[in-house]
Design a protein around this motif. Structure first.
Motif, PDB file in Angstrom:
ATOM      1  N   ALA A 118       6.050  -0.621   7.735  1.00 25.60           N
ATOM      2  CA  ALA A 118       6.141   0.226   6.542  1.00 25.60           C
ATOM      3  C   ALA A 118       5.660   1.641   6.850  1.00 25.60           C
ATOM      4  O   ALA A 118       6.326   2.639   6.535  1.00 25.60           O
ATOM      5  CB  ALA A 118       5.320  -0.381   5.402  1.00 25.60           C
ATOM      6  N   GLU A 119       4.485   1.749   7.470  1.00 24.51           N
ATOM      7  CA  GLU A 119       3.948   3.068   7.794  1.00 24.51           C
ATOM      8  C   GLU A 119       4.792   3.767   8.854  1.00 24.51           C
ATOM      9  O   GLU A 119       4.989   4.980   8.800  1.00 24.51           O
ATOM     10  CB  GLU A 119       2.497   2.940   8.277  1.00 24.51           C
ATOM     11  CG  GLU A 119       1.475   2.926   7.157  1.00 24.51           C
ATOM     12  CD  GLU A 119       1.497   4.216   6.331  1.00 24.51           C
ATOM     13  OE1 GLU A 119       1.511   5.312   6.928  1.00 24.51           O
ATOM     14  OE2 GLU A 119       1.518   4.111   5.098  1.00 24.51           O
ATOM     15  N   PHE A 120       5.286   3.007   9.823  1.00 27.92           N
ATOM     16  CA  PHE A 120       6.111   3.635  10.852  1.00 27.92           C
ATOM     17  C   PHE A 120       7.385   4.203  10.233  1.00 27.92           C
ATOM     18  O   PHE A 120       7.802   5.319  10.574  1.00 27.92           O
ATOM     19  CB  PHE A 120       6.460   2.630  11.957  1.00 27.92           C
ATOM     20  CG  PHE A 120       7.086   3.278  13.157  1.00 27.92           C
ATOM     21  CD1 PHE A 120       6.309   3.780  14.180  1.00 27.92           C
ATOM     22  CD2 PHE A 120       8.467   3.431  13.242  1.00 27.92           C
ATOM     23  CE1 PHE A 120       6.886   4.411  15.279  1.00 27.92           C
ATOM     24  CE2 PHE A 120       9.060   4.051  14.333  1.00 27.92           C
ATOM     25  CZ  PHE A 120       8.261   4.546  15.360  1.00 27.92           C
ATOM     26  N   LEU A 121       7.993   3.462   9.330  1.00 24.03           N
ATOM     27  CA  LEU A 121       9.185   3.968   8.653  1.00 24.03           C
ATOM     28  C   LEU A 121       8.862   5.241   7.885  1.00 24.03           C
ATOM     29  O   LEU A 121       9.584   6.243   7.984  1.00 24.03           O
ATOM     30  CB  LEU A 121       9.731   2.898   7.705  1.00 24.03           C
ATOM     31  CG  LEU A 121      11.000   3.263   6.940  1.00 24.03           C
ATOM     32  CD1 LEU A 121      12.201   3.357   7.872  1.00 24.03           C
ATOM     33  CD2 LEU A 121      11.275   2.247   5.828  1.00 24.03           C
ATOM     34  N   LEU A 162       0.810  -1.224   0.000  1.00 19.89           N
ATOM     35  CA  LEU A 162       0.000   0.000   0.000  1.00 19.89           C
ATOM     36  C   LEU A 162       0.838   1.267   0.000  1.00 19.89           C
ATOM     37  O   LEU A 162       0.337   2.345  -0.342  1.00 19.89           O
ATOM     38  CB  LEU A 162      -0.915  -0.002   1.234  1.00 19.89           C
ATOM     39  CG  LEU A 162      -1.940  -1.134   1.303  1.00 19.89           C
ATOM     40  CD1 LEU A 162      -2.680  -1.096   2.642  1.00 19.89           C
ATOM     41  CD2 LEU A 162      -2.922  -1.056   0.153  1.00 19.89           C
ATOM     42  N   LEU A 163       2.109   1.148   0.364  1.00 18.75           N
ATOM     43  CA  LEU A 163       2.972   2.316   0.494  1.00 18.75           C
ATOM     44  C   LEU A 163       3.380   2.839  -0.877  1.00 18.75           C
ATOM     45  O   LEU A 163       3.810   2.070  -1.741  1.00 18.75           O
ATOM     46  CB  LEU A 163       4.224   1.916   1.278  1.00 18.75           C
ATOM     47  CG  LEU A 163       5.013   3.005   2.001  1.00 18.75           C
ATOM     48  CD1 LEU A 163       4.173   3.646   3.092  1.00 18.75           C
ATOM     49  CD2 LEU A 163       6.285   2.409   2.585  1.00 18.75           C
ATOM     50  N   TYR A 195      11.154  -4.801  -0.903  1.00 20.42           N
ATOM     51  CA  TYR A 195      12.542  -4.352  -0.695  1.00 20.42           C
ATOM     52  C   TYR A 195      12.733  -2.951  -1.268  1.00 20.42           C
ATOM     53  O   TYR A 195      13.268  -2.052  -0.606  1.00 20.42           O
ATOM     54  CB  TYR A 195      13.479  -5.353  -1.354  1.00 20.42           C
ATOM     55  CG  TYR A 195      14.918  -4.922  -1.487  1.00 20.42           C
ATOM     56  CD1 TYR A 195      15.843  -5.178  -0.476  1.00 20.42           C
ATOM     57  CD2 TYR A 195      15.370  -4.289  -2.640  1.00 20.42           C
ATOM     58  CE1 TYR A 195      17.172  -4.799  -0.612  1.00 20.42           C
ATOM     59  CE2 TYR A 195      16.693  -3.912  -2.791  1.00 20.42           C
ATOM     60  CZ  TYR A 195      17.592  -4.168  -1.772  1.00 20.42           C
ATOM     61  OH  TYR A 195      18.910  -3.796  -1.918  1.00 20.42           O
ATOM     62  N   ALA A 196      12.279  -2.748  -2.509  1.00 20.07           N
ATOM     63  CA  ALA A 196      12.453  -1.450  -3.156  1.00 20.07           C
ATOM     64  C   ALA A 196      11.692  -0.348  -2.424  1.00 20.07           C
ATOM     65  O   ALA A 196      12.182   0.784  -2.315  1.00 20.07           O
ATOM     66  CB  ALA A 196      11.999  -1.527  -4.619  1.00 20.07           C
ATOM     67  N   LYS A 197      10.504  -0.671  -1.913  1.00 22.28           N
ATOM     68  CA  LYS A 197       9.738   0.324  -1.160  1.00 22.28           C
ATOM     69  C   LYS A 197      10.495   0.727   0.105  1.00 22.28           C
ATOM     70  O   LYS A 197      10.574   1.914   0.454  1.00 22.28           O
ATOM     71  CB  LYS A 197       8.369  -0.248  -0.779  1.00 22.28           C
ATOM     72  CG  LYS A 197       7.409  -0.450  -1.934  1.00 22.28           C
ATOM     73  CD  LYS A 197       6.794   0.844  -2.394  1.00 22.28           C
ATOM     74  CE  LYS A 197       5.733   0.592  -3.456  1.00 22.28           C
ATOM     75  NZ  LYS A 197       4.522  -0.047  -2.912  1.00 22.28           N
ATOM     76  N   ALA A 198      11.043  -0.250   0.811  1.00 27.74           N
ATOM     77  CA  ALA A 198      11.785   0.045   2.031  1.00 27.74           C
ATOM     78  C   ALA A 198      12.990   0.933   1.740  1.00 27.74           C
ATOM     79  O   ALA A 198      13.271   1.889   2.477  1.00 27.74           O
ATOM     80  CB  ALA A 198      12.228  -1.256   2.708  1.00 27.74           C
ATOM     81  N   VAL A 199      13.693   0.628   0.661  1.00 27.25           N
ATOM     82  CA  VAL A 199      14.860   1.435   0.283  1.00 27.25           C
ATOM     83  C   VAL A 199      14.428   2.848  -0.093  1.00 27.25           C
ATOM     84  O   VAL A 199      15.082   3.832   0.275  1.00 27.25           O
ATOM     85  CB  VAL A 199      15.623   0.759  -0.867  1.00 27.25           C
ATOM     86  CG1 VAL A 199      16.751   1.655  -1.370  1.00 27.25           C
ATOM     87  CG2 VAL A 199      16.184  -0.592  -0.416  1.00 27.25           C
ATOM     88  N   GLY A 204       9.800  -6.844   8.873  1.00 27.51           N
ATOM     89  CA  GLY A 204       8.356  -6.984   9.060  1.00 27.51           C
ATOM     90  C   GLY A 204       7.607  -7.041   7.747  1.00 27.51           C
ATOM     91  O   GLY A 204       7.379  -6.008   7.117  1.00 27.51           O
ATOM     92  N   GLY A 205       7.256  -8.242   7.293  1.00 32.49           N
ATOM     93  CA  GLY A 205       6.427  -8.400   6.103  1.00 32.49           C
ATOM     94  C   GLY A 205       7.142  -8.245   4.781  1.00 32.49           C
ATOM     95  O   GLY A 205       6.486  -8.149   3.735  1.00 32.49           O
ATOM     96  N   ILE A 206       8.467  -8.222   4.772  1.00 32.88           N
ATOM     97  CA  ILE A 206       9.218  -8.129   3.517  1.00 32.88           C
ATOM     98  C   ILE A 206       9.123  -9.478   2.814  1.00 32.88           C
ATOM     99  O   ILE A 206       9.596 -10.487   3.329  1.00 32.88           O
ATOM    100  CB  ILE A 206      10.701  -7.776   3.774  1.00 32.88           C
ATOM    101  CG1 ILE A 206      10.826  -6.500   4.600  1.00 32.88           C
ATOM    102  CG2 ILE A 206      11.455  -7.674   2.456  1.00 32.88           C
ATOM    103  CD1 ILE A 206      10.446  -5.225   3.904  1.00 32.88           C
ATOM    104  N   ARG A 207       8.518  -9.495   1.635  1.00 32.25           N
ATOM    105  CA  ARG A 207       8.279 -10.763   0.957  1.00 32.25           C
ATOM    106  C   ARG A 207       8.840 -10.848  -0.463  1.00 32.25           C
ATOM    107  O   ARG A 207       8.980 -11.945  -0.991  1.00 32.25           O
ATOM    108  CB  ARG A 207       6.767 -11.050   0.904  1.00 32.25           C
ATOM    109  CG  ARG A 207       6.137 -11.277   2.272  1.00 32.25           C
ATOM    110  CD  ARG A 207       6.659 -12.553   2.906  1.00 32.25           C
ATOM    111  NE  ARG A 207       6.090 -12.799   4.239  1.00 32.25           N
ATOM    112  CZ  ARG A 207       6.678 -12.437   5.377  1.00 32.25           C
ATOM    113  NH1 ARG A 207       7.844 -11.795   5.351  1.00 32.25           N
ATOM    114  NH2 ARG A 207       6.112 -12.708   6.532  1.00 32.25           N
ATOM    115  N   ASP A 208       9.124  -9.720  -1.097  1.00 32.03           N
ATOM    116  CA  ASP A 208       9.615  -9.793  -2.471  1.00 32.03           C
ATOM    117  C   ASP A 208      10.408  -8.532  -2.803  1.00 32.03           C
ATOM    118  O   ASP A 208      10.612  -7.659  -1.960  1.00 32.03           O
ATOM    119  CB  ASP A 208       8.468 -10.005  -3.470  1.00 32.03           C
ATOM    120  CG  ASP A 208       7.373  -8.948  -3.370  1.00 32.03           C
ATOM    121  OD1 ASP A 208       7.693  -7.767  -3.094  1.00 32.03           O
ATOM    122  OD2 ASP A 208       6.195  -9.284  -3.561  1.00 32.03           O
ATOM    123  N   SER A 209      10.871  -8.460  -4.042  1.00 33.65           N
ATOM    124  CA  SER A 209      11.730  -7.346  -4.450  1.00 33.65           C
ATOM    125  C   SER A 209      10.991  -6.012  -4.461  1.00 33.65           C
ATOM    126  O   SER A 209      11.615  -4.955  -4.300  1.00 33.65           O
ATOM    127  CB  SER A 209      12.331  -7.622  -5.828  1.00 33.65           C
ATOM    128  OG  SER A 209      11.318  -7.838  -6.789  1.00 33.65           O
TER     129      SER A 209
END
Length: 288
Positions: free
Chosen positions: A221-224, A43-44, A250-254, A242-247
């Motif tokens: 994700a939202e907290f970050l 959703l992010l 990963y890209a959203k977190a980065v 927390g909930g990282i499942r695919d690339s």
């Protein structure tokens, strides 16, 4: 061990298959935050940070036999560490009760010829420092798993304590004197953010223990997203799990400023003998 407590081998781990299973792979309130963690990255929107390749690290996990269903606790660590080393994944280990869980993790990392981020539960400081001493030869980082305090059964059994800035500063000084970067793991509340601001750790690790522990409703994700600017001002690096499942996750977190991305459940289940028989063609995200 009851069958219902083991991993159910869902094709995609999104928190629904183990609802209500604590102890086990599930989370509080019918896995509410576990499910939100997985949904949160999807959703992010893309974040403001320039995309770059950052390390993927194994999240600290223990209880492979009791919670996950691995046939042998000692080999659970050896299997995960070995698989991550072959895949170019950075390492973390955790501790638990009994102390053999930490010792087996140290042994696996040492035998692999690698170093790992070492996370200790929030015992009284005397016990924390003792365990960090056991691990210092293989420790790339030393961290306190402050959110483990919110696991009620473990808090009572292992006599965990809610860490204050003063408690944590003693541990930070201990690690600094040995040239080991200090990590606060479990950043998920305003109170936790105050600790980051006061202590300025080498690493602030955004986590809600995989959605397994009691705490505020929400996703990492939202907290970050909501706190990345303040985090960046008050620490050296930001990690998230927390909930990282695919690339895509990963890209959203980065894109939201993560300097490292940690993955737990997919790596833990990938080494289960049952998994290799049931889903031999399943491809887990490996950060490549």
């Amino acid at each position: 061990m009851e069958e219902s407590k083991k991993c159910r081998m869902c094709t995609v781990c999104l928190g629904y298959g183990c609802m209500g299973q604590l102890p086990g792979m599930g989370g509080i309130r019918n896995s509410e935050n576990f499910i939100l963690n997985c949904k949160g990255w999807k959703l992010l929107p893309d974040g403001p940070f320039e995309y770059r390749t950052v390390p993927v690290r194994l999240a600290p996990m223990t209880g492979g036999q009791m919670n996950v269903g691995h046939p042998d606790e000692e080999h659970f660590y050896a299997d995960m560490v070995g698989a991550c080393v072959r895949g170019g994944i950075e390492l973390s280990i955790g501790d638990g009760s009994p102390d053999t869980k930490l010792l087996w993790g140290i042994k696996a990392v040492r035998e692999a010829g690698k170093k790992a981020a070492v996370f200790i539960k929030p015992y009284e400081n005397r016990r924390v420092l003792e365990r960090l001493e056991w691990a210092q030869e293989i420790a790339s980082h030393g961290g306190i798993d402050i959110d483990a305090y919110n696991i009620a059964t473990m808090r009572n059994q292992a006599k965990l304590e809610k860490k204050t800035a003063s408690n944590l500063n003693e541990i930070k000084k201990f690690l600094s004197g040995r040239g080991i970067p200090f990590v606060i793991k479990g950043i998920f509340t305003r109170e936790d953010m105050n600790l980051v601001r006061e202590l300025r750790p080498d690493v602030a690790f955004v986590s809600n223990h995989g959605g397994r522990v009691d705490g505020p409703k929400g996703s990492t994700a939202e907290f970050l997203r909501n706190n990345i600017e303040e985090l960046k001002k008050n620490c050296g690096n930001v990690w998230v799990d927390g909930g990282i499942r695919d690339s895509v996750d990963y890209a959203k977190a980065v894109s939201w400023g993560a300097d490292e991305v940690l993955v737990g459940r997919p790596f833990a289940t990938a080494v289960l003998p049952e998994f290799n028989g049931v889903f031999p063609d399943k491809k887990f995200f490996c950060g490549q």
